[in-house]
Design a protein around this motif. Structure first.
Motif, PDB file in Angstrom:
ATOM      1  N   THR A   1      -8.309  -2.531   1.048  1.00 30.27           N
ATOM      2  CA  THR A   1      -9.758  -2.703   0.957  1.00 30.27           C
ATOM      3  C   THR A   1     -10.444  -1.625   1.800  1.00 30.27           C
ATOM      4  O   THR A   1      -9.811  -0.999   2.663  1.00 30.27           O
ATOM      5  CB  THR A   1     -10.176  -4.083   1.482  1.00 30.27           C
ATOM      6  OG1 THR A   1      -9.805  -4.165   2.868  1.00 30.27           O
ATOM      7  CG2 THR A   1      -9.538  -5.216   0.680  1.00 30.27           C
ATOM      8  N   GLN A   2     -11.731  -1.442   1.584  1.00 30.08           N
ATOM      9  CA  GLN A   2     -12.458  -0.412   2.336  1.00 30.08           C
ATOM     10  C   GLN A   2     -12.349  -0.593   3.848  1.00 30.08           C
ATOM     11  O   GLN A   2     -12.108   0.381   4.565  1.00 30.08           O
ATOM     12  CB  GLN A   2     -13.919  -0.341   1.897  1.00 30.08           C
ATOM     13  CG  GLN A   2     -14.676   0.827   2.521  1.00 30.08           C
ATOM     14  CD  GLN A   2     -14.074   2.175   2.151  1.00 30.08           C
ATOM     15  OE1 GLN A   2     -13.843   2.444   0.980  1.00 30.08           O
ATOM     16  NE2 GLN A   2     -13.803   3.008   3.142  1.00 30.08           N
ATOM     17  N   PRO A   3     -12.503  -1.821   4.372  1.00 29.15           N
ATOM     18  CA  PRO A   3     -12.337  -1.970   5.829  1.00 29.15           C
ATOM     19  C   PRO A   3     -10.941  -1.546   6.302  1.00 29.15           C
ATOM     20  O   PRO A   3     -10.800  -0.954   7.378  1.00 29.15           O
ATOM     21  CB  PRO A   3     -12.578  -3.460   6.083  1.00 29.15           C
ATOM     22  CG  PRO A   3     -13.425  -3.895   4.927  1.00 29.15           C
ATOM     23  CD  PRO A   3     -12.954  -3.077   3.755  1.00 29.15           C
ATOM     24  N   ASN A   4      -9.916  -1.815   5.497  1.00 26.65           N
ATOM     25  CA  ASN A   4      -8.564  -1.401   5.886  1.00 26.65           C
ATOM     26  C   ASN A   4      -8.369   0.098   5.729  1.00 26.65           C
ATOM     27  O   ASN A   4      -7.657   0.718   6.528  1.00 26.65           O
ATOM     28  CB  ASN A   4      -7.519  -2.183   5.092  1.00 26.65           C
ATOM     29  CG  ASN A   4      -7.416  -3.608   5.578  1.00 26.65           C
ATOM     30  OD1 ASN A   4      -7.490  -3.882   6.769  1.00 26.65           O
ATOM     31  ND2 ASN A   4      -7.258  -4.540   4.655  1.00 26.65           N
ATOM     32  N   VAL A   5      -9.000   0.695   4.738  1.00 26.16           N
ATOM     33  CA  VAL A   5      -8.968   2.158   4.617  1.00 26.16           C
ATOM     34  C   VAL A   5      -9.579   2.766   5.877  1.00 26.16           C
ATOM     35  O   VAL A   5      -9.030   3.710   6.469  1.00 26.16           O
ATOM     36  CB  VAL A   5      -9.719   2.645   3.356  1.00 26.16           C
ATOM     37  CG1 VAL A   5      -9.928   4.154   3.393  1.00 26.16           C
ATOM     38  CG2 VAL A   5      -8.970   2.241   2.091  1.00 26.16           C
ATOM     39  N   ASP A   6     -10.697   2.224   6.312  1.00 26.51           N
ATOM     40  CA  ASP A   6     -11.353   2.723   7.524  1.00 26.51           C
ATOM     41  C   ASP A   6     -10.432   2.617   8.739  1.00 26.51           C
ATOM     42  O   ASP A   6     -10.373   3.532   9.571  1.00 26.51           O
ATOM     43  CB  ASP A   6     -12.659   1.969   7.787  1.00 26.51           C
ATOM     44  CG  ASP A   6     -13.713   2.251   6.726  1.00 26.51           C
ATOM     45  OD1 ASP A   6     -13.604   3.261   5.989  1.00 26.51           O
ATOM     46  OD2 ASP A   6     -14.655   1.428   6.613  1.00 26.51           O
ATOM     47  N   LYS A   7      -9.697   1.501   8.850  1.00 22.71           N
ATOM     48  CA  LYS A   7      -8.739   1.336   9.960  1.00 22.71           C
ATOM     49  C   LYS A   7      -7.641   2.389   9.882  1.00 22.71           C
ATOM     50  O   LYS A   7      -7.239   2.961  10.897  1.00 22.71           O
ATOM     51  CB  LYS A   7      -8.096  -0.051   9.922  1.00 22.71           C
ATOM     52  CG  LYS A   7      -8.974  -1.184  10.357  1.00 22.71           C
ATOM     53  CD  LYS A   7      -8.118  -2.452  10.389  1.00 22.71           C
ATOM     54  CE  LYS A   7      -8.894  -3.687  10.090  1.00 22.71           C
ATOM     55  NZ  LYS A   7      -8.030  -4.869  10.008  1.00 22.71           N
TER      56      LYS A   7
ATOM     57  N   TYR B   1     -10.541  10.749   4.839  1.00 22.11           N
ATOM     58  CA  TYR B   1     -10.187  10.128   3.558  1.00 22.11           C
ATOM     59  C   TYR B   1      -9.587  11.166   2.610  1.00 22.11           C
ATOM     60  O   TYR B   1      -8.610  10.879   1.907  1.00 22.11           O
ATOM     61  CB  TYR B   1     -11.440   9.484   2.940  1.00 22.11           C
ATOM     62  CG  TYR B   1     -11.151   8.778   1.647  1.00 22.11           C
ATOM     63  CD1 TYR B   1     -10.645   7.473   1.641  1.00 22.11           C
ATOM     64  CD2 TYR B   1     -11.369   9.399   0.426  1.00 22.11           C
ATOM     65  CE1 TYR B   1     -10.373   6.811   0.468  1.00 22.11           C
ATOM     66  CE2 TYR B   1     -11.090   8.746  -0.772  1.00 22.11           C
ATOM     67  CZ  TYR B   1     -10.593   7.461  -0.738  1.00 22.11           C
ATOM     68  OH  TYR B   1     -10.309   6.810  -1.913  1.00 22.11           O
TER      69      TYR B   1
ATOM     70  N   TRP C   1       0.839  -1.201   0.000  1.00 18.96           N
ATOM     71  CA  TRP C   1       0.000   0.000   0.000  1.00 18.96           C
ATOM     72  C   TRP C   1       0.871   1.246   0.000  1.00 18.96           C
ATOM     73  O   TRP C   1       0.616   2.195  -0.739  1.00 18.96           O
ATOM     74  CB  TRP C   1      -0.901   0.036   1.221  1.00 18.96           C
ATOM     75  CG  TRP C   1      -1.820  -1.123   1.385  1.00 18.96           C
ATOM     76  CD1 TRP C   1      -2.203  -2.022   0.428  1.00 18.96           C
ATOM     77  CD2 TRP C   1      -2.452  -1.538   2.592  1.00 18.96           C
ATOM     78  NE1 TRP C   1      -3.046  -2.953   0.963  1.00 18.96           N
ATOM     79  CE2 TRP C   1      -3.225  -2.683   2.299  1.00 18.96           C
ATOM     80  CE3 TRP C   1      -2.466  -1.055   3.894  1.00 18.96           C
ATOM     81  CZ2 TRP C   1      -3.993  -3.336   3.251  1.00 18.96           C
ATOM     82  CZ3 TRP C   1      -3.226  -1.700   4.839  1.00 18.96           C
ATOM     83  CH2 TRP C   1      -3.980  -2.830   4.527  1.00 18.96           C
TER      84      TRP C   1
END
Length: 63
Positions: free
Chosen positions: A43-49, A58, A35
């Protein structure tokens, strides 16, 4: 934090190694490396983390 930050800048700002960052996000060091170097996208869940751990929006992160 405010402004535009790369993943590497976020990590260095916390004075974390890639391994420490990966551990904080509960991902592999290999994933974080990819990354951070633009070889893949989280992934979206990892972006959120990432947003939560580094306390950024964001729009403030350059993925």
């Amino acid at each position: 934090m405010s402004g535009k930050y790369t993943l590497a800048q976020l990590r260095v700002g916390m004075q974390w190694s890639q391994q420490e960052t990966a551990n904080a996000l509960n991902v592999s060091t290999s994933s974080w490396y990819k990354w951070e170097n633009g070889k893949s996208f989280p992934t979206q869940p990892n972006v959120d983390k990432i947003l939560q751990v580094f306390n950024v929006r964001y729009d403030d992160v350059i993925f």
